[in-house]
Design a protein around this motif. Sequence first.
Motif: not given
Length: 733
Positions: A205-220
């Motif tokens: 859903n939109l909320t989970t997708a936005n939270k995943l994007l927040a972790a994007l820059d810190e991921s490998s």
Amino acid sequence: MSAGQDAKFFTRGKIEEFRADLHAAEAKDKKFVKRKTVLKKIVANITMGNDMSALFLDVVQCLGTPLLEIKKMVYLFLVSYGRSAKPDQINMVIPFFLQDVNDRNPLIRALAIRTMSYIPIPVVIDALTENLRHCLRDRDPYVRKTAAICVAKLYSADPRRAEKGGFVEMLRDLMLDANATVVANAVAALSEIGDRPDGVIFKLNLTTANKLLAALDESSEWGQIYILDSLLRFVPERHSDAEIMAERIQAQLSHANSAVVLTTIKILLYLMNYMENRRLIEYLCKKMGPPLVALLSSGPEVQYVALRNILLIIQRRPAVLKNDVKVFFCKYNDPIYVKLAKLEIMYRLARSENCREVLAELQEYASEVDVDFVRKAVRSIGRLAIKVESAADGCIQSLLELIEAEVSYVVQEAVIVTKDIFRRYPGQYEGIIPKLCERLDSLDEPESKAAIIWIIGQYADKIDNADDLLEVLVDTFLEESVEVQLALLTATVKLFIYKSKSETAKNLVHKILKWATEEVDNPDLRDRGFMYWRMLAINPTLAGEIVLAPKPPITTDSDRMDRGALDQLLLHTGTLGSIYHKNPETFIRNAAGRSLSDSPALNPNSRATMVHLPRPQLPSTQVVVSGPGPVERHGDNDPPTSEPPRTGSLIDESNGNASVQPPLPPRPAVAPPRPVEKDEEGDGSDEEPTSPAPKRSDDPYSNLDSAFSNYLADEPRPMGAGAHRGRDDDLLF
């Protein structure tokens, strides 16, 4: 192991020697140096493909060693041979697993839980289940991210246990973890589970997708790929949702990793189907161009992957690289597979504005050494003439120069494409026919022979010696390939219609019709011969009108990929499917198909061409029901039995007796009819309106008509307005 120091371990050893060394190391080895050396040799032999399973009991004894490096090698041994171990051998390992999974060191805890997930044996799975639950809540993120991947392994071994144990829900909670690596691994595990035919449905859903994007820059890098790829499971309900998400991920286009770049482009192309802002779409298309061009500076293998993906992208969004055709000009040291891929992209990007540059480059390629590349270049010149009308004159002049060079394979390709140019521009370039006929003796390939024969037959009224030319060709009729024979048959009939008073034409048509109907085994050729013979015998005038009927000009529509199939392929950008230009489910067993999902934000054109995935076919299971069977009817006088209602259950117990009802066969998913209208994105993509799809029938046996090939079902149909709706009712899938 380091390559320089540990290369000495990669020598074939004997089982007895390794066993003796392990027993000897137990006596005087306080620092575990000898034991470590022996285990390195064993692991090296496993890497070389040597069977070391006989050392199972001896290696397992080393698990009591407190040294992490030794535990790693022992667990690596267990991963290799744990599945084939005997039950009593596995029972020896279980206590070590339970001890290590509660160790203070998070590396040992993660190592133990990871190794257990690689051994899908019931006794190990029983020990894994409860410990995995604790590891998913472990205080250390390294253990949590390892446990997340182990859930996918557990689901692969025992799906029902994983679902009943609530592990899928725990993975969902881990997507909101504070650690980016844990989030990425949870997404990877859920994606793997969701791609299984029997897996759970994984949507965002939109909320989970936005939270995943927040972790994007810190991921490998690999974590970013997993997170970005999971966004395909998010279906925007509003145009603004897709537009905001596209703006957030466009920064990944400048990433150094080519896989991250291609995955980002895939998500952007997917979100464009749900966007309304045309300016944003054009802006994103411009942003995608430079990263794609940058991929061409890599090695030839990466170049080829990028070129195959670019070939798909520019068919759907030509604006991405419309001004970068020079980037795809071939270099002298490019491998042949890269050159051929670039050649196809050059043709796709050719327009009236850049056709001169493209034509000049193709002329250079026509003088190369590689035969396949030269053939492709000559054929591309002809395709360019058909695609861009303003380039036709220059292409014809180039083809004439190539023909005069008298290189055999170049002349044959030039004749083939010239025939297509004649059909594209009728009545414009017939003046070059004499030069083509002069090269008749140098044509020895079936396709080029068939092309020149078609030209002679089509323009027999304008070629004075057409009968002489065909007479020479007809002499070898029985030795030619079927393609040339069909062309000769049609060309001779055309010659007879044009010059019906010529004795040579009469003799030729009589000879070739006799051969085609009496001495040829090919059914297509024989049937065509009979058809021509009867037409000429019954009504020669009508036969002339049929054979010499105006031909529709050919276009480049056949080069275009279907819009719905193209949208579906673009969802696999950066995978093997984008290289083969096939959906993965067609060449990988149990691969999950992808398609656009319908929503209020989906563009009308994308909705009209949307490909629906078929419903998963559940395996048929035998239903055993106790009690008497159903009452059978033996005659017309028997009283009719009441038919039980069709429900979702296979067993109906409404009357006290169990009876088995056959399930209805699944109806195939059918795409909705596509309206003939202009693409709303205005991106200049190649589109072709398709015919309306058939309406879905509720009759489960309606598709049996296809068992009789082209014969329609013997079913009365009303005459009226419904009879003129087209062929919708006759198309059965």
